[in-house]
Design a protein around this motif. Structure first.
Motif, mmCIF file in Angstrom:
data_model
loop_
_atom_site.group_PDB
_atom_site.id
_atom_site.type_symbol
_atom_site.label_atom_id
_atom_site.label_comp_id
_atom_site.label_asym_id
_atom_site.label_seq_id
_atom_site.Cartn_x
_atom_site.Cartn_y
_atom_site.Cartn_z
ATOM 1 N N THR A 147 0.556 -1.351 -0.138
ATOM 2 C CA THR A 147 0.120 0.191 0.139
ATOM 3 C C THR A 147 0.842 1.438 0.457
ATOM 4 O OG1 THR A 147 -0.166 0.074 2.388
ATOM 5 C CG2 THR A 147 -1.904 -0.909 1.228
ATOM 6 N N LEU A 148 1.321 1.241 0.911
ATOM 7 C CA LEU A 148 2.942 2.991 0.886
ATOM 8 C C LEU A 148 3.193 2.500 -0.418
ATOM 9 C CD1 LEU A 148 5.029 1.892 4.090
ATOM 10 C CD2 LEU A 148 3.137 3.646 3.278
ATOM 11 N N ARG A 184 1.922 2.517 -3.091
ATOM 12 C CA ARG A 184 0.608 2.647 -3.696
ATOM 13 C C ARG A 184 0.027 1.584 -4.699
ATOM 14 N NH1 ARG A 184 -0.383 7.786 -2.192
ATOM 15 N NH2 ARG A 184 -2.392 8.183 -4.084
ATOM 16 N N ARG A 185 -0.490 0.689 -4.961
ATOM 17 C CA ARG A 185 -0.425 -0.584 -5.374
ATOM 18 C C ARG A 185 -1.278 -2.158 -5.155
ATOM 19 N NH1 ARG A 185 4.872 -1.353 -8.844
ATOM 20 N NH2 ARG A 185 4.918 0.335 -9.120
ATOM 21 N N ALA A 186 -2.345 -1.164 -3.979
ATOM 22 C CA ALA A 186 -2.983 -2.120 -3.528
ATOM 23 C C ALA A 186 -3.440 -3.329 -4.302
ATOM 24 C CB ALA A 186 -3.821 -0.954 -2.470
#
Lengths: 289, 285, 260
Positions: free
Chosen positions: B36-37, B39-41
């Motif tokens: 998530t950091l 930004r690929r959740a």
């Protein structure tokens, strides 16, 4: 009537109508970078249907449709609220919200004994296009989808100019008096409507595929929005027809006595169309898109 | 019954499932923090859905070779191969269309292909395809000691690898350009992270199923992020939340009839997230 | 001071270039962003890259670092840039990062020490002290435990300069370090840059404000896709050269109001 009209035409028409209903809002979701909203919405349809059934005890299409629409709207609001209050990327907020609602739907389904009687999860995912046949009249899904597709097309025609403006440059549109927030909510609503109507006939996976793949492929092949929309509708209908036919007849051609999942096949075909479009687009000279 | 299960007294199998789910939750939480950091959740969602055709193809291949179609390592290998192919497809498409759309397109078309293959297996009538559907929503009822061991060691290995790579992973997630100038290869780090997430997805197929594994990766991670100001703190807290939800969820579902494990774990994690959002969320803006 | 520095370079025209750029060309599809640009940045000098909007100043820095794929030869300290990367620090105009990222100010500066710490190494007391010292140099030590997003834009810019300091580099490339920062930050940054220069480091900064060129920098590179002029401020930063770089419109503007 012959066998084709009774057994093959209704699924074909339903698939094509579902494809049209999804591809219309799909084009604008893609351009406003909210493509995954369709993914979230088609997952939350399940808890909506289950909750509607549990609350009313009615398994009618209208009640379940209303429940599904309510759930889709609730998920859109929740995703916006979570994104705003947590400051996280919209994708993560989406993942949190739709998995929670889907899990709730599964738990309700399993613990209330609804499972197996009226609904099951696998049906929700695959749809049951093949069973929608002509029984003394067209299946209700056919009429419902025709109505939704026509309604969406009409609505799009009415708001075409402000919608394109708001999608392309929301800030400028705002200064020109275009109700940007309202249009955004309207697009969310249109997506929910398309997802719910398509879901009941073709399942969630095909809904996601049709919301994204035809629009994305058309985006790669065209340079203007009207052209993109026209090409996407053509691709959507093409995928629906080709997928239904392949699923129904490909095994027979190979001498195998059964059919394959039509919804799965249509989704696969639309994915292949997108892959082809990507290859064609990457071989064109840069700057011509 | 729930209390017995929570205290590992609900029988051997219940204890096994609880510990397995806890370790899965821990590794998913930690991997999800970095995911998530970066930004690929939702990439993990596409990956999870893309396992389905691989599972079907592996089943067909193993039956064709005269083996048992449900041999787990074989199914996992097939799942890993198509999930990797799906990931490649997302990255290839992202060069031309927005990553969101690429993710959704790959998710839907790979999953559609998987469904086609499952109906093919059904039609061919070879072997017992019934078991394959459990990967959709997971099934812990029949978990064996060997499965629990695989989950346990897999989870520990993922956590160890994340600990070793935590600094470069954090640097790439924060500022890939600077990380590159400091001698880190952002693409290699991304590949390593995706491989670790894939490992979690494969292990998780048995517990939560492929639709809900994304929740185990994302929900504890975003919850933890609202409590911690450092990357390591976020990852450790996410692992703790994941483990607690996995353990408690498995115990609750063991104690209540008809309550599926995966969805219960996801609902627990979502409840923690909701409470966190109320306590720590921004009031405005 | 700038004047006698300039004199020094005038004598040693063959002075070693910390960074040498030859024939740098970069094309974005049909647009020529850099056209055969060449320059030498002498060791221990502080050079401003100036030029009109769209002159390719940022692109020049990025191509030098290999962040953009251009043609031409670039060498740092006599070897290819890729091999000298450990001695180079880059401070972007405004780091394109997620400001809500869970890192504290000290964590960001510690990222500059990665080459020393390595993959598995522990962060020793010595490393921490070094990061803290870098923060002190930019006057941000009091903010070490704050989350990076809680700072103002100027403070964030100072933290990224501290990260560059912690790298222990001796060639600093900065892209508009004073754009959009408060006066206190501008003063803090220029002090740090001048003290770095005085200890032998080479500073190259894309700069926008023509009125401060002469007070801040020793040398200028006038760039407008290609090199218009380069050399000491006193001899190169002339109305004629500026007119050539910016077009005649600027020729009459009193640019040099604050000569030293």
């Amino acid at each position: 009537m012959d066998e084709f009209l009774l057994f093959s035409l209704p699924p074909l028409l339903i698939a094509a109508l579902a494809a049209i209903a999804c591809a219309l809002p799909g084009n604008f979701l893609l351009l406003s970078r909210r493509a995954m909203l369709g993914d979230a919405m088609s997952h939350v349809v399940l808890p909506g249907i289950v909750a509607a059934f549990l609350l009313t005890g009615s398994a009618s299409g209208a009640v379940m449709g209303a429940g599904a629409l309510a759930a889709a709207a609730a998920s859109a609001l929740l995703i916006e609220a979570v994104t705003r209050r947590s400051g996280m990327e919209p994708g993560a907020a989406m993942a949190v919200v739709f998995t929670a609602m889907f899990a709730l739907g599964v738990v309700l389904l399993e613990t209330t004994g609804t499972a197996g009687v009226h609904l099951d999860v696998e049906h929700a995912l695959y749809g049951n296009l093949e069973s929608l046949i002509w029984l003394g009249g067209p299946p209700p899904e056919l009429l419902r989808l025709a109505l939704v597709a026509a309604g969406l097309a009409l609505a799009l025609r009415l708001v075409w100019r402000p919608l394109t403006l708001a999608t392309f440059d929301p800030v400028f549109a705002q200064t020109q008096g275009v109700p940007v927030a309202l249009l955004r909510a309207g697009l969310t609503g249109a997506t929910a409507l398309a997802a719910v109507a398509a879901f009941q006939a073709v399942g969630s996976i095909l809904t996601i595929a049709m919301l994204i793949c035809p629009a994305a492929a058309a985006r790669l092949l065209t340079r203007s929005l009207p052209a993109q929309l026209a090409v996407s509708l053509g691709l959507a209908i093409g995928a629906a027809v080709l997928g239904t036919v392949l699923a129904g007849y490909a095994p027979l051609w190979l001498g195998l006595p059964f059919t394959l999942s039509a919804a799965g096949m249509i989704a696969t075909v639309s994915g292949l169309m997108l892959a082809t479009a990507a290859l064609i687009a990457s071989h064109r000279a840069p700057g011509t898109l | 019954m729930i209390w017995q299960a929570l205290l590992l007294q609900g029988g051997y199998n219940a204890a096994l499932v609880s510990l397995g789910a806890a370790l899965l939750g821990a590794s998913a939480g930690a991997a999800g923090a970095f995911l998530t950091l970066r930004r690929r959740a939702l990439m993990s969602d596409a990956m999870a859905h893309a396992t389905l055709p691989g599972i079907g193809l592996a089943f067909l291949a193993m039956v064709a070779l005269g083996g048992d179609g449900r041999f787990l390592p074989g199914l996992m290998l097939g799942a890993a191969l198509t999930a990797a192919a799906g990931l490649w497809a997302v990255q290839r498409l992202s060069r031309q269309i927005h990553e969101d759309a690429a993710t959704g397109a790959v998710l839907a078309s790979f999953y559609g292909a998987g469904i086609v293959i499952l109906t093919l297996i059904q039609g061919l009538g070879t072997g017992r395809p019934a078991g394959l559907e459990t990967v959709l929503l997971g099934s812990t009822a029949g978990m064996l000691r060997a499965d629990a061991l695989v989950i346990g060691f897999g989870g520990l290995a993922v956590c160890a690898a994340l600990w070793a790579l935590r600094r470069p992973l954090a640097m790439v997630a924060f500022d890939p350009l600077h990380a590159g100038m400091m001698g880190i290869h952002p693409r290699r780090m991304d590949a390593a992270l995706m491989a670790l997430v894939l490992a979690v997805v494969l292990v998780g197929l048995n517990v939560t199923g492929l639709i809900l594994i994304v929740a185990l990766l994302v929900t504890p991670a975003v919850t933890a992020r609202m409590w911690s100001t450092t990357v390591t703190g976020t990852a450790c807290l996410a692992a703790l939340i994941g483990a607690a939800c996995g353990y408690t969820g498995a115990a609750i579902s063991a104690g209540v009839p008809n309550l599926p494990t995966g969805p219960v774990i996801v609902l627990l994690a979502a409840a923690l997230f909701a409470v966190t959002l109320l306590l720590r969320g921004r009031r405005h803006g | 001071m700038a004047k006698d520095m300039a004199g020094k370079w005038a004598q040693q025209s063959g002075a070693a270039c910390a960074l040498r750029v030859q024939g740098l060309t970069l094309r974005y599809q049909d647009v020529l962003a850099l056209d055969n640009a060449s320059a030498c940045f002498p060791t221990g000098a502080m050079t401003a890259i100036i030029g009109p909007n769209g002159a390719g100043k940022s692109t020049f820095l990025k191509s030098v670092l290999g962040l953009e794929q251009g043609e031409g030869t670039v060498s740092a300290f006599g070897s290819p840039v890729a091999a000298a990367m450990a001695r180079i620090a880059y401070v972007p105009q405004r780091a394109a990062v997620d400001w809500s990222f869970p890192v504290r100010v000290i964590d960001v500066v510690l990222m500059g020490c990665y080459r020393q710490t390595g993959l598995l190494g522990r962060i020793t007391a010595q490393t921490s002290a070094r990061a803290m010292a870098a923060l002190e140099r930019v006057g941000m030590q009091a903010f070490a435990r704050r989350q990076i997003g809680a700072l103002s834009g100027g403070q964030q810019q100072r933290v990224f300069l501290a990260r560059a300091l912690a790298q222990g580099a001796d060639l600093f490339l900065l892209d508009e370090p004073f754009a959009g920062v408060d006066a206190a930050t501008e003063a803090a940054i220029i002090d740090v840059l001048k003290s770095l220069r005085d200890t032998g480091a080479t500073i190259i900064a894309v700069h926008h404000d023509l009125s401060t060129v002469a007070t801040y920098f020793d040398r200028v590179l006038l760039l407008n896709r290609r090199t218009i002029a380069e050399g000491p401020v006193a001899t190169t930063f002339t109305p004629a050269a500026l007119a050539q770089a910016y077009g005649p419109a600027l020729g009459g503007v009193p640019l040099l109001r604050s000569a030293p």
